[in-house]
Design an enzyme around this catalytic site. Structure first.
Site, PDB file in Angstrom:
ATOM      1  N   CYS A  54      37.041  35.198  55.818  1.00 24.81           N
ATOM      2  CA  CYS A  54      36.498  36.418  55.463  1.00 24.81           C
ATOM      3  C   CYS A  54      34.924  36.186  56.561  1.00 24.81           C
ATOM      4  O   CYS A  54      34.690  35.053  56.028  1.00 24.81           O
ATOM      5  CB  CYS A  54      36.295  36.831  53.955  1.00 24.81           C
ATOM      6  SG  CYS A  54      35.290  38.199  53.574  1.00 24.81           S
ATOM      7  N   CYS A  58      29.026  34.585  51.149  1.00 23.05           N
ATOM      8  CA  CYS A  58      29.203  34.278  49.599  1.00 23.05           C
ATOM      9  C   CYS A  58      29.310  32.913  49.568  1.00 23.05           C
ATOM     10  O   CYS A  58      30.422  32.263  49.991  1.00 23.05           O
ATOM     11  CB  CYS A  58      30.774  35.014  49.421  1.00 23.05           C
ATOM     12  SG  CYS A  58      30.365  36.903  49.388  1.00 23.05           S
ATOM     13  N   CYS A  61      32.336  30.976  47.589  1.00 19.53           N
ATOM     14  CA  CYS A  61      33.832  31.420  48.497  1.00 19.53           C
ATOM     15  C   CYS A  61      33.663  30.292  48.976  1.00 19.53           C
ATOM     16  O   CYS A  61      34.028  30.965  50.445  1.00 19.53           O
ATOM     17  CB  CYS A  61      33.691  32.805  48.694  1.00 19.53           C
ATOM     18  SG  CYS A  61      35.520  33.394  48.853  1.00 19.53           S
ATOM     19  N   CYS A  98      45.508  43.436  39.753  1.00 17.27           N
ATOM     20  CA  CYS A  98      44.626  42.790  40.429  1.00 17.27           C
ATOM     21  C   CYS A  98      44.662  42.711  41.664  1.00 17.27           C
ATOM     22  O   CYS A  98      44.769  41.098  42.501  1.00 17.27           O
ATOM     23  CB  CYS A  98      43.065  42.588  40.296  1.00 17.27           C
ATOM     24  SG  CYS A  98      41.590  42.807  40.426  1.00 17.27           S
ATOM     25  N   CYS A 130      44.408  47.374  39.764  1.00 17.70           N
ATOM     26  CA  CYS A 130      42.702  47.260  40.028  1.00 17.70           C
ATOM     27  C   CYS A 130      42.989  46.840  41.856  1.00 17.70           C
ATOM     28  O   CYS A 130      44.317  46.243  42.272  1.00 17.70           O
ATOM     29  CB  CYS A 130      42.388  46.541  39.245  1.00 17.70           C
ATOM     30  SG  CYS A 130      40.730  45.894  39.895  1.00 17.70           S
ATOM     31  N   CYS A 190      35.356  48.194  37.201  1.00 25.10           N
ATOM     32  CA  CYS A 190      35.228  47.028  37.081  1.00 25.10           C
ATOM     33  C   CYS A 190      33.824  45.749  37.974  1.00 25.10           C
ATOM     34  O   CYS A 190      34.155  46.397  38.722  1.00 25.10           O
ATOM     35  CB  CYS A 190      36.308  46.041  37.353  1.00 25.10           C
ATOM     36  SG  CYS A 190      36.149  44.490  37.056  1.00 25.10           S
ATOM     37  N   ARG A 262      36.089  40.222  30.411  1.00 29.76           N
ATOM     38  CA  ARG A 262      37.260  39.607  30.869  1.00 29.76           C
ATOM     39  C   ARG A 262      36.703  37.946  31.248  1.00 29.76           C
ATOM     40  O   ARG A 262      35.966  38.042  31.699  1.00 29.76           O
ATOM     41  CB  ARG A 262      37.866  39.672  32.067  1.00 29.76           C
ATOM     42  CG  ARG A 262      38.731  39.317  32.684  1.00 29.76           C
ATOM     43  CD  ARG A 262      39.395  40.274  33.393  1.00 29.76           C
ATOM     44  NE  ARG A 262      40.605  41.242  33.376  1.00 29.76           N
ATOM     45  CZ  ARG A 262      39.578  42.314  33.529  1.00 29.76           C
ATOM     46  NH1 ARG A 262      39.186  42.287  35.177  1.00 29.76           N
ATOM     47  NH2 ARG A 262      39.673  43.495  33.394  1.00 29.76           N
TER      48      ARG A 262
END
Ligand code: SF4
Length: 364
Positions: A54, A58, A61, A98, A130, A190, A262
């Protein structure tokens, strides 16, 4: 006290977060019982349909290409691979799949068309679908809705102030704009965040202000405890204590009374007793499966044993909202626009992100 309010202030939320534990638990559990069946848990399976590589930075991550974390990248899975995994998740007791792709934003083209086919395929298995694919435009959200998407995940991660300490490649407003684009469709929202990234309690309260003032509030909110992965800028962060997690869950329950809260990343660091306390405090959803994208998660059988022990049952799909209808690709009302949206890139300097990137280069 259990009515939905969109005008929470940071001070009010801090007052709740800091209540004596027994008062906080009692208040949260009381609201939880008014709005939800306390013995029912929604079970989602998170599937990484495109892993690693990616472009974002972040700080939490391991999939960010710039950090040296050893995560192996994978191309987009095929529709059949995804359907097979969804079926397995259904047999394991999940009502929702998801699908996560390590993308900055959705780009119109063959890969997005493939994701739309995955959404169609899973919706036809009578499971809630999702996606978490990064930033989306309104047109892209409409196409996902038409395919039968039930929910779109886009986390705010933290308060607006602390977000700048974790990510420099996109702005908080991009997150809010994406949520707004999803809200223009029938897809549910979400959105949640992560605790344990070095933020203070004011930042946790700030994130809950941002989530609670959304109107409508998100239908589901994941509360993650950071899993500090070696090679990421946050690798040195200490795990959050169960008490912080319980406080965060309970406070979330009080300010987001109707939302499914969650328990997400970080469950492997929690005992069964700790998780039970989170359920009592208002959590009513978990991620199942032995991996959460790239980090470990409890085994499905372990979760089912825990539910049995606690007398809890998995929630049936489409309990909260009716199943969306799937429109086939050939009948779509929304054409691909080939948009090139200008999502922001603040690119301010975050020292620990720079250091983790440089460390990666040294190891290579
Ligand atoms: S959290 Fe998502 S956007 Fe950020 S680096 Fe990881 S995969 Fe990319």
């Amino acid at each position: 006290m259990s009515e939905v309010r969109h005008n929470w202030t940071k001070e009010e939320i801090l007052e709740i977060y800091n209540r004596p534990m027994m008062d906080l638990l009692y208040d949260a559990a009381t609201i939880h019982r008014k709005q939800h069946d306390p013995n029912v848990v929604q079970v989602s399976t998170l599937l990484s349909i495109k892993t690693g590589g990616c472009s974002e930075d972040c700080g939490y991550c391991p999939q960010a290409a710039r950090y040296h974390t050893g995560v192996e990248g994978n191309d987009l899975m095929t529709v059949n691979q995804v359907k097979a995994q969804a079926l397995r998740a259904k047999e394991g007791g999940s009502s929702r799949v998801c699908m996560g792709a390590a993308w900055r934003n959705v780009k119109d083209g063959p890969e997005f068309d493939q994701v739309l086919e995955m959404v169609r395929g899973i919706n036809k298995l009578d499971m809630e679908v999702c996606c978490t694919l990064g930033m989306v435009t309104e047109n892209q959200a409409q196409r996902l809705a038409e395919a039968g998407l039930y929910a779109y995940n886009h986390n705010l991660d933290s308060s607006e102030e602390y977000y700048k300490e974790v990510i420099s490649t996109r702005g908080y407003q991009d997150r809010l704009d994406t949520i707004d684009n999803v809200r223009k469709t029938k897809v549910t929202v979400c959105s949640g965040g992560i605790i344990g990234m070095g933020e203070n309690v004011e930042d946790r309260a700030g994130m809950l202000v941002a989530l609670s003032t959304l109107n409508p509030q998100p239908e589901s909110t994941p509360i993650n405890a950071l899993v500090a992965v070696e090679g990421t800028p946050l690798e040195e962060e200490k795990p959050v204590s169960i008490w912080e997690m319980v406080r965060m869950v309970a406070t979330t329950r009080i300010v987001l009374p109707e939302t499914q809260v969650r328990l997400s990343a970080g469950r492997t660091q929690m005992s069964r007793e700790g998780q039970a306390m989170c359920f009592f405090a208002g959590a009513n959803s978990i991620f199942a499966g032995d991996k959460l994208l790239t980090t470990p998660n409890p085994d499905v059988n372990e979760d089912m044993k825990m539910f049995e022990l606690l007398g809890m049952n998995p929630q049936k799909p489409f309990t909260k909202k009716v199943q969306p209808q799937t429109v086939e690709a050939g009948d779509s009302k929304f054409e691909s626009l080939g948009e090139k949206p200008k999502w922001t890139r603040p690119e301010h300097k975050i020292d620990r992100n720079e250091a983790a990137k440089a460390k990666g280069k040294l190891v290579k």
